[in-house]
Design an enzyme around this catalytic site. Sequence first.
Site, PDB file in Angstrom:
ATOM      1  CD  GLU A 114     -28.900  88.248  36.984  1.00  0.00           C
ATOM      2  OE1 GLU A 114     -27.698  88.480  36.821  1.00  0.00           O
ATOM      3  OE2 GLU A 114     -29.564  87.667  36.152  1.00  0.00           O
ATOM      4  CG  ASP A 115     -32.285  90.028  40.608  1.00  0.00           C
ATOM      5  OD1 ASP A 115     -32.090  89.669  39.597  1.00  0.00           O
ATOM      6  OD2 ASP A 115     -32.865  89.491  41.516  1.00  0.00           O
TER       7      ASP A 115
END
Length: 739
Positions: free
Chosen positions: A92-93
């Site tokens: 996600e990051d």
Amino acid sequence: MDETQLIDKEEKLLIQRAYRELLKCIHSPLNDEDRENIRNAYELAVEAHAKQRRKSGEPYILHPIAVARICAEEIGLGPTAVVAALLHDVVEDTDVSLEDIYSKFGDRVAMIVDGLTKLDRSYDSDSPQAENFRKVLSTLVKDVRVVLIKMADRLHNMRTLGSMPRHKQLAIAAETNYIYAPLAHRLGLYNMKTEFQDLCMKITDQDSYQEIARKLQETKASRTAYIDKFIVPLTHELKEAGLNFRITGRPKSIHSIWNKIKSKEVSFEEIYDLFAVRIILDVPRRQEKQACWQVYSIVTDVYRPIPERLKDWVTTPKSNGYESLHTTVIGPDGRFVEVQIRTERMDEISERGYAAHWKYKGVSDAPDVYESWLDNVREILDNHETDAIEFLNDFKTNLFNEEVYVYTPAGDMKILPKGATALDFAFMIHTDLGLRCTAIKINNRLVPMGYRLQNGDQVGVQTSKNQKPNESWLKLVVTGKARSKIRTALREERKQQGAIGKETLERKLQQLKVELEPNADMLVKHFGFRSRLDLYNAITHEEVNLHELKKFKVDGQKLIPPSMDVVQETEKVVEPVHPTTFRKTTPPKLLINGEPADQYDYSLANCCNPVMGDDVFAFLSSSSGMKIHRTTCPNATNLMANYGYRVMKAEWVQAGSASFKVDLLVTGIDAGPGVIERLSQRISSTLGLNIRSFYIDGDEGFFEGKISLIVNNKDQIIQAIQALKTLDGVSSVTRVEST
Ligand code: MN
């Protein structure tokens, strides 16, 4: 120098220490491959998150390490989950892709990380939380670990929420309260559920939380002394019997104490069971039940029990797996004390839930409670017809509630959610039994089909092959299964009925020498229906005047409706119902998102009547503009959980000359006809407040009054409550949470 880039020496040590602590917490035995995988996951995560920091300023990597640790230590998950937890935020990051994870850690870990990433993404979007919840549950049935790791993630975020802006804290707390706390309960993670609830309360109702925490602290010494005194003779007798056990006494959670204060309308001092004594036995599996009852017998020899309070979840475990024997006895000084009797295995299941359950799987021949619950989840998920909100309600009623135990005429026990009806029971046994149900007998007496089942009921279903469900049946059931089966049957019925109407229409059109197909959609629109099926059904039930067709012009195969002004209005316009709002003459000083609230068309929610000084938030409602609610409003959780993105921060800045309405509930013992006078005297003369309305009711020496007051701020409410409480004959004064 970019400070976010830099992880200094001290922080490096901090990270390494956190990692070593994590390794110590893994309970399950690890082989070399497991060790290597965990190490690799750790290194990958350290590298990937190197440039990130949390809102609090600490290195980001500490978060995934903490989440992995919760998974291992508090849920008891194994190496696969630890690896996935360490990696849960990288896709996600950071730049790491799912393919990278797949090639390094295999498809299981990749699948779990993928599930977690998808769950995370859904929180950024504007999709209502109900839709997110469906996603949570879809991952749940694929691999429960996705949801368990997600809960660990949420728990760590909740524990470290301090650096978030207030409105975000509220939204996260609401969602946690709405989804994760019940899920934790359902998966048997009692400690986690309790912590979720306490952390939520700490955010939404800080004052009450701090007050109870303080009182618990103040009374700690005397409570410990009492528990010791209570335990001494018990310990003696249990040792005498040669049992292997440990005994603890611990306070109940702040949230559950608060619940009791509110629901029983008592003060902290009046709650007798602030703590529970727990006796945990170390016995072989086969002797568990016998040993628990032996202890029960010893406990009740020492202290007199209150028989109605006996709860036996050893013989019949709760459907979330909970097993324990609870009793309440009368201890020294006549105080009631709850005693919980269980074995080490039962205790582990009550703390680690699902994960511990797997450990003991196969040892027992009892039906697998989680498997049957997961089957239920699948069934509701498969029912695509329901919209998201309804789906969520289905879950709330069906899968989170306590249950009710009933019996078939043959004596088989069935477990249904609490609140389930006799008709739900019929559908649970078999769909046909439900659809053909004509009457139901409970303990041999006829009851309405919507009768709410009680524990111990014996339920007999009578059927007829001519029976058909109708629309009203939907109101008689609460389970998702019954509702979806009734819907399907009704739809089937409508199709059949529609076929009749369609034939009628085709015959009419033949007389005009045109076909149905080229004209069908025009006719649907002309008669004001939403679908062809709606039109055909209306024709079957003679709700459409087909004589009108004679006024149509025929152009080849096309029918042309008569001029517009003769078309009758069939569509009903439903006026949206706006709640009446109490507008102030002078607007109070309020900030929404840090800006003066006057620029918004806002009003104070009349469900919780906030006043100056209350902890509040703003909610952008779809029909009636901006509403200001109290954070303790009973509707708040639902609003924030489902429409978190519409929540805005709101705060009072200074006391103005604004006036607010507030309702107080006053109860007491009847002090004769003078009571109204004395109450109003105190309010208007002593406190100088205006009474807007006063309603009082009472009989048999007891009265209950509702007083609406006009106040300037929260302090005046507190003063009023205190002043009224001291009046003779008044036993309680509370602010009405919701009207
Ligand atoms: Mn996370």
